[in-house]
Enzyme design. Structure first.
Site, PDB file in Angstrom:
ATOM      1  N   LEU A   1       0.839  -1.205   0.000  1.00 26.59           N
ATOM      2  CA  LEU A   1       0.000   0.000   0.000  1.00 26.59           C
ATOM      3  C   LEU A   1       0.871   1.250   0.000  1.00 26.59           C
ATOM      4  O   LEU A   1       0.770   2.110   0.880  1.00 26.59           O
ATOM      5  CB  LEU A   1      -0.959  -0.008   1.189  1.00 26.59           C
ATOM      6  CG  LEU A   1      -2.172   0.922   1.007  1.00 26.59           C
ATOM      7  CD1 LEU A   1      -3.107   0.398  -0.079  1.00 26.59           C
ATOM      8  CD2 LEU A   1      -2.940   1.049   2.310  1.00 26.59           C
ATOM      9  N   GLY A   2       1.733   1.365  -0.994  1.00 22.54           N
ATOM     10  CA  GLY A   2       2.493   2.598  -1.202  1.00 22.54           C
ATOM     11  C   GLY A   2       1.660   3.549  -2.046  1.00 22.54           C
ATOM     12  O   GLY A   2       0.441   3.473  -2.081  1.00 22.54           O
ATOM     13  N   SER A   3       2.349   4.418  -2.771  1.00 21.65           N
ATOM     14  CA  SER A   3       1.652   5.417  -3.577  1.00 21.65           C
ATOM     15  C   SER A   3       0.753   4.761  -4.635  1.00 21.65           C
ATOM     16  O   SER A   3      -0.415   5.115  -4.792  1.00 21.65           O
ATOM     17  CB  SER A   3       2.710   6.313  -4.224  1.00 21.65           C
ATOM     18  OG  SER A   3       2.122   7.214  -5.100  1.00 21.65           O
ATOM     19  N   ILE A   4       1.300   3.777  -5.345  1.00 23.74           N
ATOM     20  CA  ILE A   4       0.522   3.114  -6.391  1.00 23.74           C
ATOM     21  C   ILE A   4      -0.650   2.349  -5.771  1.00 23.74           C
ATOM     22  O   ILE A   4      -1.795   2.473  -6.229  1.00 23.74           O
ATOM     23  CB  ILE A   4       1.407   2.153  -7.217  1.00 23.74           C
ATOM     24  CG1 ILE A   4       2.458   2.941  -8.000  1.00 23.74           C
ATOM     25  CG2 ILE A   4       0.559   1.305  -8.158  1.00 23.74           C
ATOM     26  CD1 ILE A   4       3.495   2.069  -8.700  1.00 23.74           C
TER      27      ILE A   4
ATOM     28  N   SER B   1       0.945  -5.181   3.614  1.00 20.27           N
ATOM     29  CA  SER B   1       2.037  -4.225   3.514  1.00 20.27           C
ATOM     30  C   SER B   1       3.063  -4.562   4.575  1.00 20.27           C
ATOM     31  O   SER B   1       2.759  -5.294   5.516  1.00 20.27           O
ATOM     32  CB  SER B   1       1.467  -2.820   3.721  1.00 20.27           C
ATOM     33  OG  SER B   1       2.306  -1.856   3.158  1.00 20.27           O
ATOM     34  N   ARG B   2       4.264  -3.991   4.427  1.00 20.49           N
ATOM     35  CA  ARG B   2       5.305  -4.258   5.415  1.00 20.49           C
ATOM     36  C   ARG B   2       4.855  -3.818   6.803  1.00 20.49           C
ATOM     37  O   ARG B   2       5.135  -4.452   7.797  1.00 20.49           O
ATOM     38  CB  ARG B   2       6.585  -3.498   5.062  1.00 20.49           C
ATOM     39  CG  ARG B   2       7.485  -4.245   4.117  1.00 20.49           C
ATOM     40  CD  ARG B   2       8.634  -3.380   3.693  1.00 20.49           C
ATOM     41  NE  ARG B   2       8.184  -2.129   3.102  1.00 20.49           N
ATOM     42  CZ  ARG B   2       8.978  -1.269   2.479  1.00 20.49           C
ATOM     43  NH1 ARG B   2      10.259  -1.548   2.379  1.00 20.49           N
ATOM     44  NH2 ARG B   2       8.507  -0.158   1.963  1.00 20.49           N
TER      45      ARG B   2
ATOM     46  N   ARG C   1       6.567  -5.069 -10.915  1.00 29.89           N
ATOM     47  CA  ARG C   1       7.732  -5.774 -11.433  1.00 29.89           C
ATOM     48  C   ARG C   1       7.374  -7.255 -11.577  1.00 29.89           C
ATOM     49  O   ARG C   1       6.765  -7.847 -10.679  1.00 29.89           O
ATOM     50  CB  ARG C   1       8.939  -5.640 -10.483  1.00 29.89           C
ATOM     51  CG  ARG C   1       9.585  -4.251 -10.471  1.00 29.89           C
ATOM     52  CD  ARG C   1      10.359  -3.989 -11.742  1.00 29.89           C
ATOM     53  NE  ARG C   1      10.977  -2.662 -11.750  1.00 29.89           N
ATOM     54  CZ  ARG C   1      10.414  -1.563 -12.242  1.00 29.89           C
ATOM     55  NH1 ARG C   1       9.189  -1.616 -12.738  1.00 29.89           N
ATOM     56  NH2 ARG C   1      11.063  -0.417 -12.246  1.00 29.89           N
TER      57      ARG C   1
ATOM     58  N   GLU D   1      11.610  -9.361 -19.321  1.00 33.57           N
ATOM     59  CA  GLU D   1      11.153  -8.537 -20.439  1.00 33.57           C
ATOM     60  C   GLU D   1      12.276  -8.286 -21.443  1.00 33.57           C
ATOM     61  O   GLU D   1      13.429  -8.139 -21.035  1.00 33.57           O
ATOM     62  CB  GLU D   1      10.671  -7.177 -19.913  1.00 33.57           C
ATOM     63  CG  GLU D   1       9.469  -7.312 -19.006  1.00 33.57           C
ATOM     64  CD  GLU D   1       9.147  -6.030 -18.261  1.00 33.57           C
ATOM     65  OE1 GLU D   1       8.450  -6.128 -17.244  1.00 33.57           O
ATOM     66  OE2 GLU D   1       9.592  -4.950 -18.693  1.00 33.57           O
TER      67      GLU D   1
ATOM     68  N   HIS E   1       4.912  -3.424 -20.654  1.00 35.66           N
ATOM     69  CA  HIS E   1       5.426  -2.471 -19.659  1.00 35.66           C
ATOM     70  C   HIS E   1       5.041  -1.048 -20.061  1.00 35.66           C
ATOM     71  O   HIS E   1       5.885  -0.162 -20.162  1.00 35.66           O
ATOM     72  CB  HIS E   1       6.951  -2.613 -19.495  1.00 35.66           C
ATOM     73  CG  HIS E   1       7.419  -2.173 -18.134  1.00 35.66           C
ATOM     74  ND1 HIS E   1       8.484  -2.749 -17.474  1.00 35.66           N
ATOM     75  CD2 HIS E   1       6.981  -1.204 -17.297  1.00 35.66           C
ATOM     76  CE1 HIS E   1       8.662  -2.175 -16.296  1.00 35.66           C
ATOM     77  NE2 HIS E   1       7.764  -1.225 -16.179  1.00 35.66           N
TER      78      HIS E   1
ATOM     79  N   ALA F   1       2.506   0.784 -18.531  1.00 33.52           N
ATOM     80  CA  ALA F   1       1.691   1.493 -17.525  1.00 33.52           C
ATOM     81  C   ALA F   1       2.133   2.934 -17.284  1.00 33.52           C
ATOM     82  O   ALA F   1       1.356   3.739 -16.775  1.00 33.52           O
ATOM     83  CB  ALA F   1       1.680   0.720 -16.209  1.00 33.52           C
TER      84      ALA F   1
END
Lengths: 316, 334
Positions: free
Chosen positions: B166-169, B188-189, B248, B277, B295, B297
């Site tokens: 649950l970071g920015s993205i 999340s961590r 990733r 990739e 890739h 996005a």
């Protein structure tokens, strides 16, 4: 479950096998598509039909209603009523029901899905990978969706649901409808040209009536402009398709996401080669969950009618 | 500024070395060349180590694309390097421990791409559930009049979404899906105290998968998250489950994903990233409950323009001894 055994129900086409099963359990079901012609069907069953279940593909026009002397109710497997002669129903005292609300979420989701797919070139991305083109270099730049200005034609249940979703992407919302909605804080345009001029993504989500037929014409497309995209999850007849094809081929608008067409299932072939156009086969409400909810609502309305109870979602 | 000697002009520009080259460089090369004296190792016939020895001894700043690998070996060949400006939010390709050891500061894209990436995640998810790319192919191949109706899709509303990271993205994805009527949980961590009350936290990835219909992979690739989404997690998600990955490829055990999809042990997948990739398992190309993208996005005109300005602003700050605009936060560093 009451079996209202003798009530004859006419189903106009194979819209849902789940719905067929539910109707067969409770009523006597006559399937139009099983007769070689409509007139043979009517010769055999017309006097027994007390209810018609129709939808966007095959409804109940004036001619059909006139040939069913015992018709009491039309329960449409759709929210759109453009395939039903409502004036005739009022004249004859025939009840009409539809399936509002249960399909609102899915249709709104389809509108946003089409908008993102068109702007972000998702179908082209998928094709690029599947054609093994990625090894030769990066994909091209697309257009950001978040923050774009959305112009909604028709701010009913579906239009409002589209607005709510788009707001979560930081989009600004404006709309055009017959009358201003005083409980909504979005910017209102009393004419569609002004709406198209002032938005980047024009979404059609109004009902199809005499007034809204070809509401999106050459003038509106020109106002939308070379950076604008059109999303249609209403009816194909909302848009002058000939003008739309021309606008797309000559780059007078930037792209389109279309779930509906003037003459389904036929789609203008000149759209097939355009990567800035995303085409769907009228699937706005076509999910497992919504199809069964719509079918359940049709059955519930018919049961209520034949048990002399209040209809759940009457239109007339 | 009238000057008859273009070579002298270039000499006065600050020098940067570019690794990759990054996608942004392809679109803004002229602009970079007008502001900086740019070293371009890929244009040289020399192997990288020799190029660096010959050309980059005094180079203080580097622009690093996401496909380049700034290993300790490379960093040690850049004795004057004090700044790396990464073009991505992801930093798994840069040896951050070595950077700290050598006193190299790192700037990155921070949350610049988060909206675009979140939009793409939602777009991929809707595509998988509602068969948008497949439907588009169906119509454009002329099949609608021939085959009639199209198979039913799956409703997004009411589905339980598990956000992995649950970071920015992750936050941007959650915010969007909440408006579609989804129920949001996350792994999340650490527990996020700033998080809105209606996101339920789940402590383990396995528990999150078991209680979700959809997994949105939104975390950074680290030693801990490598192959975190493995067969066990996929089986816990279940045969109606959908996985979307826009961060990733390495977070998912790709071979296990292919097997689960082939055996219908999960319901479908939307994938913008892959372990190697631009190569990806050819089995994925045979599946129609999978939507694939290269890739892409972050690939919008708007984000590329914003990125260009951010990168230049970071370099300009460095060269005028001012604080960086988007330095990598301390808690990111190992």
């Amino acid at each position: 479950m009451v079996k209202m055994g003798n009530a004859g129900i006419m189903m106009t086409y194979e819209m849902s096998s789940y719905l067929e099963q539910q109707l067969e359990k409770r009523f006597t079901l006559f399937k139009l598509w099983e007769s070689p012609t409509k007139s043979l069907f009517l010769d055999r069953y017309a006097d027994s039909v007390r209810a018609v279940v129709g939808s966007t593909k095959e409804g109940a026009d004036s001619e059909l209603i006139d040939s069913l002397p015992r018709l009491e109710i039309i329960a449409s497997y759709s929210v759109g009523l453009d395939k039903i002669d409502l004036d005739k129903c009022r004249e004859r005292g025939i009840r009409v029901t539809n399936t509002p609300d249960v399909l609102t979420d899915d249709v709104a989701d389809a509108a946003i899905g089409l908008a993102i797919a068109t702007l972000r070139k998702i179908c082209a991305c998928d094709g690029f990978v599947r054609s093994r083109l990625w090894r030769n270099g990066d994909f091209e730049l697309a257009t950001k969706f978040s923050g774009k200005s959305i112009g909604i034609v028709g701010l009913g249940r579906i239009g409002s649901a589209i607005a709510k979703r788009a707001e979560a992407f930081g989009c600004t919302i404006s709309y055009h409808s017959r009358t201003k909605k005083h409980n909504k804080s979005y910017k209102y345009y009393s004419n569609i040209i002004d709406l198209a001029t002032n938005c980047e993504i024009l979404v059609i989500s109004c009902s199809l009536t005499e007034e809204t037929r070809h509401i999106v014409n050459r003038g509106v497309l020109d106002a939308l402009g070379p950076k604008g995209i059109l999303i249609n999850i209403g009816r194909g007849q909302h848009v002058d398709e000939h003008e739309l094809v021309s606008a797309l081929r000559y780059g007078r608008i930037a792209g389109a996401g279309l779930d509906v067409f003037e003459n389904e299932p036929h789609v203008p072939e000149s759209l097939f080669g355009l990567e800035n156009v995303v085409l769907l086969p009228h699937v706005g409400s076509e999910t497992v969950e919504t199809s069964s909810a719509m079918a359940d609502l049709v059955v519930a309305n018919l049961e209520a009618h034949f048990l002399n109870k209040p209809l759940l979602t009457p239109v007339i | 500024m009238a000057d008859n000697n273009p070579a002298a002009d270039v000499q006065q520009l600050p020098e940067i070395i570019v690794f990759g080259p990054p996608t942004i460089f392809g679109h803004y090369e002229k602009e970079f060349n007008s502001r900086f004296r740019v070293l371009k190792p890929w244009e040289s016939p020399l192997p990288l180590s020799q190029f660096l020895e010959a050309q980059a001894h005094n180079t203080r700043a580097a622009l690093c694309g996401a496909t380049a690998s700034l290993t300790a070996a490379v960093l040690c060949s850049l004795p004057s390097l004090r700044l790396i400006v990464a073009t991505s939010a992801g930093l798994d390709h840069i040896d951050l421990i070595e950077c700290r050891r050598q006193g190299i500061v790192v700037a990155y894209a921070a949350s610049l791409f988060s909206a675009d990436v979140a939009d793409f995640a939602v777009g991929l998810l809707l595509d998988v559930l509602r068969k948008i790319s497949a439907g588009n192919r169906f119509v454009k191949n002329g099949l609608w009049p021939v085959r009639g109706d199209y198979p039913l899709g799956v409703k997004l509303g009411g589905k339980r979404v598990g956000i992995v990271g649950l970071g920015s993205i992750g936050f941007e994805v959650a915010k969007r899906l909440e408006a579609f009527g989804c129920e949001i949980s996350y792994h999340s961590r650490e527990k996020k105290s700033c998080v809105l009350a209606w996101f339920h936290i789940q402590m383990s990835i396995h528990e999150l998968a078991a209680k979700s219909d959809i997994l949105a992979i939104c975390c950074a690739l680290t030693e801990q998250t490598h192959h975190m989404i493995n067969r066990d997690v996929m089986l816990a998600l279940g045969k109606e489950g959908v996985i979307v990955n826009i961060v990733r490829g390495g977070v998912i055990e790709e071979k296990a994903l292919v097997t689960c999809l082939q055996r219908a042990e999960i319901g479908g997948s939307g994938l913008d990233v892959f372990e190697h990739e631009p190569r990806l398992p050819k089995e994925l190309l045979q599946l129609d409950n999978v939507v694939l993208s290269p890739h892409a996005a972050v690939l919008t005109q708007e984000s590329m323009e914003d990125l260009y300005h951010l990168l230049v602003a970071n370099f300009q700050a460095f060269f005028s001894n001012k604080p960086l605009i988007s330095p990598v936060p301390h808690h990111y560093l190992p």
